[in-house]
Design a protein around this motif. Structure first.
Motif, PDB file in Angstrom:
ATOM      1  N   VAL A  66      28.880  42.568  32.833  1.00 38.93           N
ATOM      2  CA  VAL A  66      29.130  42.337  31.409  1.00 38.93           C
ATOM      3  C   VAL A  66      30.578  42.714  31.112  1.00 38.93           C
ATOM      4  CG1 VAL A  66      28.644  43.120  29.063  1.00 38.93           C
ATOM      5  CG2 VAL A  66      26.768  42.705  30.642  1.00 38.93           C
ATOM      6  N   PHE A  67      31.302  41.786  30.473  1.00 36.94           N
ATOM      7  CA  PHE A  67      32.674  42.058  30.041  1.00 36.94           C
ATOM      8  C   PHE A  67      32.699  42.142  28.522  1.00 36.94           C
ATOM      9  CE2 PHE A  67      33.482  40.214  34.239  1.00 36.94           C
ATOM     10  CZ  PHE A  67      34.352  41.157  34.754  1.00 36.94           C
ATOM     11  N   ASP A  68      33.036  43.338  28.030  1.00 33.03           N
ATOM     12  CA  ASP A  68      32.985  43.606  26.595  1.00 33.03           C
ATOM     13  C   ASP A  68      34.013  42.779  25.830  1.00 33.03           C
ATOM     14  OD1 ASP A  68      32.091  45.227  24.268  1.00 33.03           O
ATOM     15  OD2 ASP A  68      34.150  45.938  24.325  1.00 33.03           O
ATOM     16  N   ALA A  69      35.227  42.677  26.339  1.00 33.94           N
ATOM     17  CA  ALA A  69      36.291  41.985  25.605  1.00 33.94           C
ATOM     18  C   ALA A  69      35.962  40.507  25.401  1.00 33.94           C
ATOM     19  CB  ALA A  69      37.620  42.129  26.342  1.00 33.94           C
ATOM     20  N   ALA A  70      35.338  39.880  26.400  1.00 36.26           N
ATOM     21  CA  ALA A  70      35.034  38.447  26.312  1.00 36.26           C
ATOM     22  C   ALA A  70      33.602  38.191  25.852  1.00 36.26           C
ATOM     23  CB  ALA A  70      35.254  37.784  27.664  1.00 36.26           C
ATOM     24  N   ASN A  71      32.803  39.269  25.701  1.00 39.25           N
ATOM     25  CA  ASN A  71      31.401  39.126  25.304  1.00 39.25           C
ATOM     26  C   ASN A  71      30.664  38.121  26.186  1.00 39.25           C
ATOM     27  OD1 ASN A  71      31.023  40.996  23.201  1.00 39.25           O
ATOM     28  ND2 ASN A  71      32.079  39.652  21.763  1.00 39.25           N
ATOM     29  N   LYS A  72      30.800  38.295  27.498  1.00 43.72           N
ATOM     30  CA  LYS A  72      30.148  37.354  28.393  1.00 43.72           C
ATOM     31  C   LYS A  72      29.625  38.062  29.643  1.00 43.72           C
ATOM     32  CE  LYS A  72      34.341  35.883  30.911  1.00 43.72           C
ATOM     33  NZ  LYS A  72      35.185  34.712  31.269  1.00 43.72           N
ATOM     34  N   VAL A  73      28.690  37.380  30.303  1.00 40.58           N
ATOM     35  CA  VAL A  73      28.156  37.838  31.578  1.00 40.58           C
ATOM     36  C   VAL A  73      28.698  36.930  32.678  1.00 40.58           C
ATOM     37  CG1 VAL A  73      26.081  38.057  32.995  1.00 40.58           C
ATOM     38  CG2 VAL A  73      26.062  38.855  30.627  1.00 40.58           C
ATOM     39  N   VAL A  74      29.242  37.548  33.716  1.00 49.20           N
ATOM     40  CA  VAL A  74      29.784  36.817  34.859  1.00 49.20           C
ATOM     41  C   VAL A  74      29.037  37.266  36.110  1.00 49.20           C
ATOM     42  CG1 VAL A  74      31.828  36.328  36.257  1.00 49.20           C
ATOM     43  CG2 VAL A  74      32.050  36.656  33.781  1.00 49.20           C
ATOM     44  N   VAL A  75      28.598  36.311  36.911  1.00 50.21           N
ATOM     45  CA  VAL A  75      27.999  36.636  38.200  1.00 50.21           C
ATOM     46  C   VAL A  75      29.043  36.398  39.285  1.00 50.21           C
ATOM     47  CG1 VAL A  75      26.320  35.920  39.942  1.00 50.21           C
ATOM     48  CG2 VAL A  75      25.604  36.198  37.574  1.00 50.21           C
ATOM     49  N   TYR A  76      29.254  37.419  40.100  1.00 48.28           N
ATOM     50  CA  TYR A  76      30.168  37.314  41.231  1.00 48.28           C
ATOM     51  C   TYR A  76      29.339  37.066  42.492  1.00 48.28           C
ATOM     52  CZ  TYR A  76      34.027  38.963  38.371  1.00 48.28           C
ATOM     53  OH  TYR A  76      35.004  39.079  37.412  1.00 48.28           O
ATOM     54  N   ARG A  77      29.359  35.808  42.961  1.00 43.51           N
ATOM     55  CA  ARG A  77      28.619  35.463  44.170  1.00 43.51           C
ATOM     56  C   ARG A  77      29.333  36.037  45.387  1.00 43.51           C
ATOM     57  NH1 ARG A  77      28.986  31.006  47.786  1.00 43.51           N
ATOM     58  NH2 ARG A  77      27.160  31.080  49.159  1.00 43.51           N
ATOM     59  N   ASN A  78      28.564  36.729  46.202  1.00 46.34           N
ATOM     60  CA  ASN A  78      29.114  37.399  47.377  1.00 46.34           C
ATOM     61  C   ASN A  78      29.358  36.381  48.491  1.00 46.34           C
ATOM     62  OD1 ASN A  78      29.736  39.065  49.518  1.00 46.34           O
ATOM     63  ND2 ASN A  78      28.048  40.490  49.162  1.00 46.34           N
ATOM     64  N   ILE A  79      30.619  36.158  48.811  1.00 52.70           N
ATOM     65  CA  ILE A  79      30.970  35.251  49.906  1.00 52.70           C
ATOM     66  C   ILE A  79      31.736  36.015  50.994  1.00 52.70           C
ATOM     67  CG2 ILE A  79      30.932  33.132  48.543  1.00 52.70           C
ATOM     68  CD1 ILE A  79      33.939  33.354  48.187  1.00 52.70           C
ATOM     69  N   THR A  80      31.440  37.298  51.095  1.00 51.29           N
ATOM     70  CA  THR A  80      32.081  38.153  52.087  1.00 51.29           C
ATOM     71  C   THR A  80      31.769  37.671  53.511  1.00 51.29           C
ATOM     72  OG1 THR A  80      32.002  40.065  50.627  1.00 51.29           O
ATOM     73  CG2 THR A  80      32.189  40.518  52.979  1.00 51.29           C
ATOM     74  N   SER A  81      32.759  37.755  54.371  1.00 50.68           N
ATOM     75  CA  SER A  81      32.590  37.397  55.776  1.00 50.68           C
ATOM     76  C   SER A  81      33.254  38.469  56.629  1.00 50.68           C
ATOM     77  CB  SER A  81      33.224  36.028  56.058  1.00 50.68           C
ATOM     78  OG  SER A  81      34.631  36.091  55.901  1.00 50.68           O
ATOM     79  N   ALA A  82      33.258  38.243  57.920  1.00 48.35           N
ATOM     80  CA  ALA A  82      33.891  39.209  58.822  1.00 48.35           C
ATOM     81  C   ALA A  82      35.394  39.308  58.576  1.00 48.35           C
ATOM     82  CB  ALA A  82      33.627  38.804  60.274  1.00 48.35           C
ATOM     83  N   ASN A  83      35.959  38.305  57.911  1.00 48.66           N
ATOM     84  CA  ASN A  83      37.399  38.299  57.651  1.00 48.66           C
ATOM     85  C   ASN A  83      37.787  39.130  56.427  1.00 48.66           C
ATOM     86  OD1 ASN A  83      37.907  36.543  59.824  1.00 48.66           O
ATOM     87  ND2 ASN A  83      37.362  34.765  58.555  1.00 48.66           N
ATOM     88  N   GLY A  84      36.804  39.538  55.624  1.00 50.10           N
ATOM     89  CA  GLY A  84      37.126  40.350  54.461  1.00 50.10           C
ATOM     90  C   GLY A  84      36.149  40.143  53.326  1.00 50.10           C
ATOM     91  N   MET A  85      36.196  41.061  52.339  1.00 54.98           N
ATOM     92  CA  MET A  85      35.315  40.989  51.188  1.00 54.98           C
ATOM     93  C   MET A  85      35.843  39.981  50.179  1.00 54.98           C
ATOM     94  SD  MET A  85      34.149  44.093  48.638  1.00 54.98           S
ATOM     95  CE  MET A  85      33.359  44.988  49.975  1.00 54.98           C
TER      96      MET A  85
END
Length: 252
Positions: free
Chosen positions: A171-190
């Protein structure tokens, strides 16, 4: 566990709203909250036996461990049971009405088990958590460059798209929105891929949970200014984040 346990996450959010509302508002608002509460939990008090987890073994181990769950109310068809270790979906190897054999998923953490019977749409939880062990050493990645936002106020971690990796709903208060961060982490980095889900009114608290018994983690957030609860149904598939339209329940 009884059939009310299926709405545990949503009940926690509603209890928070109830306490806050009744401390500053009238009995009329209290009745409205109770009414919406009954609407939300009605699907979980329908006919049918809710799954009940009586015990499981072993109670600890690394990802990939085979765990046997004993209980009642399971579906004898393996594909009709969804088992979560916390918010991570496990692989169901075999099933009967009283025993499930599952594999501990990657990215699982110290958390409770839950079983969703997709036929009855009911959920049961374990009374104790599973301890995930981590052999070897732990390596930390550098901070991902695309993880940005203004005034994040709450976060819930869950495998939103069912790909076996923990994603983040923020939840981001300033933008009043919900953002989902899809995890695409691999062996090369987060790394994470941000997806805007919905906007609301002064959003604060956020929870993830399977509210409709379909085996997917939905999102509920509270709009503090208007005393509303926003709920979005998860329609994601592995590798793709998507949600239905936000439903707003005004409690004030």
């Amino acid at each position: 566990m009884n059939q009310f346990s299926s709405s545990r996450s949503l009940i926690c959010l509603l209890a928070f709203v109830l306490i806050k509302a009744t401390s500053t508002h009238s009995k009329s608002l209290y009745k409205k909250i109770c009414f919406f509460f009954l609407i939300l939990i009605f699907p979980f008090i329908s006919s049918g036996q809710a799954p009940a987890i009586l015990l499981f073994a072993p109670t600890s181990g690394p990802a990939g461990t085979t765990v046997t769950i004993n209980g009642t109310g399971f579906n004898p068809v393996a594909s009709q049971n969804v088992v979560f270790f916390g918010t991570m979906r496990a692989t169901v190897v075999s099933a009967s009405t009283n025993i499930l054999t599952v594999t501990v998923p990657a990215s699982a953490t110290h958390d409770y088990l839950s079983v969703v019977n997709l036929e009855s749409k009911l959920i049961g939880y374990s009374s104790i958590p599973f301890d995930v062990t981590f052999p070897g050493k732990l390596n930390f990645f550098t901070q991902p460059s695309n993880f940005v936002g203004t005034l994040p106020t709450a976060v819930s971690i869950a495998d939103i798209d069912g790909d076996g990796k923990n994603d983040m709903a923020v939840v981001f208060d300033a933008a009043n929105k919900v953002v989902v961060y899809r995890n695409i982490t691999s062996a090369n980095g987060m790394n994470f891929d941000p997806i805007d889900v919905f906007t609301g009114d002064n959003l604060s608290t956020i929870l993830t949970g399977d509210f409709d018994g379909d085996g997917k983690m939905d999102i509920a957030a509270m709009g503090a200014a208007s005393m509303s609860i926003y709920i979005v149904r998860n329609t994601s598939t592995p590798g793709t984040i998507s949600f239905g339209p936000a439903v707003s329940l005004a409690l004030g």
